[in-house]
Enzyme design. Structure first.
Site, mmCIF file in Angstrom:
data_model
loop_
_atom_site.group_PDB
_atom_site.id
_atom_site.type_symbol
_atom_site.label_atom_id
_atom_site.label_comp_id
_atom_site.label_asym_id
_atom_site.label_seq_id
_atom_site.Cartn_x
_atom_site.Cartn_y
_atom_site.Cartn_z
ATOM 1 C CG HIS A 73 -2.136 -0.894 0.991
ATOM 2 N ND1 HIS A 73 -3.418 -0.414 0.843
ATOM 3 C CD2 HIS A 73 -2.234 -2.247 0.891
ATOM 4 C CE1 HIS A 73 -4.248 -1.421 0.661
ATOM 5 N NE2 HIS A 73 -3.549 -2.554 0.690
ATOM 6 C CG ASP A 74 4.916 3.461 1.642
ATOM 7 O OD1 ASP A 74 4.396 4.597 1.662
ATOM 8 O OD2 ASP A 74 6.149 3.294 1.669
ATOM 9 N N GLY A 86 6.142 6.580 -4.174
ATOM 10 C CA GLY A 86 6.374 5.135 -4.160
ATOM 11 C C GLY A 86 6.714 4.629 -2.779
ATOM 12 C CG ASP A 88 7.335 8.039 -0.227
ATOM 13 O OD1 ASP A 88 6.421 7.243 0.110
ATOM 14 O OD2 ASP A 88 7.110 9.201 -0.644
ATOM 15 C CG HIS A 198 -4.305 -11.755 -1.286
ATOM 16 N ND1 HIS A 198 -5.178 -11.404 -2.289
ATOM 17 C CD2 HIS A 198 -3.940 -10.591 -0.668
ATOM 18 C CE1 HIS A 198 -5.327 -10.091 -2.298
ATOM 19 N NE2 HIS A 198 -4.583 -9.575 -1.317
ATOM 20 C CB SER A 199 -0.073 -17.294 0.322
ATOM 21 O OG SER A 199 0.345 -18.408 1.061
ATOM 22 C CG ASP A 204 -8.129 -7.211 9.465
ATOM 23 O OD1 ASP A 204 -8.668 -8.266 9.834
ATOM 24 O OD2 ASP A 204 -6.945 -6.925 9.681
ATOM 25 C CB THR A 218 -2.524 -22.873 4.964
ATOM 26 O OG1 THR A 218 -2.393 -22.447 3.589
ATOM 27 C CG2 THR A 218 -3.013 -24.308 5.014
ATOM 28 C CG ASP A 223 0.274 -22.791 1.871
ATOM 29 O OD1 ASP A 223 -0.405 -21.817 1.485
ATOM 30 O OD2 ASP A 223 -0.138 -23.573 2.745
#
Length: 370
Positions: A73-74, A86, A88, A198-199, A204, A218, A223
């Site tokens: 996200h940063d 970017g 930073d 996303h593994s 939230d 998992t 994985d």
């Protein structure tokens, strides 16, 4: 939010850690136990020890997941047309602005966790460095994850990221691919960075009143199970009563599937790459690590940074088996979306279907680092 404007005023006034990229001989650090090619990297060992023990508590848990999300996200906050810095640290320094962006929903939680540590070590690392360092360290808390390089020396952020640069789970595949392409990422790299992150992640705030809903079976293992679970027919859904905005029904009770993940797994431009990672642990880890390293250089000149990768702890080896179908599921429950390759042969887990537990939420760590 606990961590807010106090950080902004503080970190903008701090000098950068001095670096000397020309050094090649290893030097004993002042702590008497660590060595580094560049003495400037010595100051990072105590930072790493602190966040491993007191932020992540040596677990691939909620704080580790959040730190990895923060890296993306940063870093993605840059555009050849809209500007932005970017990778930073602007999402921390200018949080009052960037946390108002819809795509950053829930980021305040990990900023609250990281904030006290960032302030504590602000004389040693800039906000951009700290976010990338925490992200690299978070990965090696998770079995199977790669040990990615870390480069130090990012300048203090100058301004907030422009809005609307972070892809959202409600975006279509074309929008997602175009956003990534504008900063040099191919469709295959998009699948690697999205699927890999996303593994070891959960939702939230996407699901109202629910926190830490896993994206696969998992969430504490890096994985390839995510690449199977997202391709299952949507026959079940989470216990919140059904899919919400940006979420689609899943075949594994207790998990949630982001709409964008489901589309990337089935789109002709990305489906075969998605499927190619199933049970290809090394391939997935390597592709993900390369993509995250590329993210860390957005808005930065790599040649002006110092390689301090040696401060990152060793990765945890794979200590789990191959991906599987959940109980009662088989190849008949897969949306086979790649027309050029057969879906891998997988075994089905024994027993009746079960519900995956939410990821335990981190308690406040501010007291341990102040």
């Amino acid at each position: 939010m606990v961590f807010s404007s106090a950080l902004s005023a503080f970190v903008l006034a701090l000098p950068l850690l001095a670096v000397n990229a020309a050094r090649t001989k290893r030097s004993l650090c002042p702590d008497g136990k660590n060595t580094a090619v560049n003495k400037a990297c010595c100051a990072l060992f105590p930072v790493v020890d602190d966040i491993v023990d007191n932020l992540f508590t040596n677990e691939c848990g909620d704080s580790a997941h959040g730190a990895l999300r923060l890296v993306f996200h940063d870093a993605i906050g840059i555009s050849p047309t809209a500007g932005g810095g970017g990778a930073d640290g602007s999402i921390a320094t200018f949080n009052a602005t960037e946390l108002t962006f819809p795509a950053n929903l829930g980021i305040d939680d990990i900023l609250d966790d990281l904030g006290p540590f960032l302030l504590k070590h602000a004389a040693t690392v800039s906000p951009g460095d700290f976010i990338q360092l925490a992200g690299a360290v978070s990965l090696v808390q998770c079995p199977g994850a790669p040990r990615i390089p870390f480069f130090s020396g990012r300048a203090q952020p100058k301004a907030a990221s422009p809005p609307n640069l972070v892809p959202q789970p409600t975006d279509d595949v074309t929008s997602i691919l175009e956003r990534f392409a504008s900063v040099g990422f191919s469709p295959a790299e998009v699948v690697a960075v999205v699927g890999g992150s996303h593994s070891v992640a959960g939702a939230d705030d996407i699901v109202p009143n629910f926190q830490g809903i896993p994206f696969d079976q998992t969430p504490s293992q890096f994985d390839t199970q995510i690449f199977v679970d997202v391709l299952l027919h949507g026959t079940n859904f989470t216990d919140n009563g059904g899919p919400q905005s940006g979420e689609s029904e899943t075949a594994v009770a207790g998990t949630v599937r982001l709409q964008s993940d489901g589309l990337l797994a089935r789109d002709p431009r990305t489906a075969c790459t998605w499927q190619s990672f199933v049970n290809e642990q090394s391939k997935m880890a390597e592709a993900f690590g390369a993509a995250v390293l590329k993210l860390s250089f957005l808005g930065q000149n790599q040649h002006e940074l110092t390689d301090c990768s040696e401060v990152i702890p060793q990765a945890i080896p794979v200590n789990f088996g191959p991906a599987t179908f959940p109980p009662t599921k088989s190849i008949k429950d897969i949306d086979e979306s790649c027309n050029t390759a057969k879906f891998p042969d997988l075994r089905t887990q024994p027993g009746p279907a079960t519900t995956i537990a939410p990821i335990p939420q981190a308690e406040s760590t501010s007291g341990s680092s102040s």
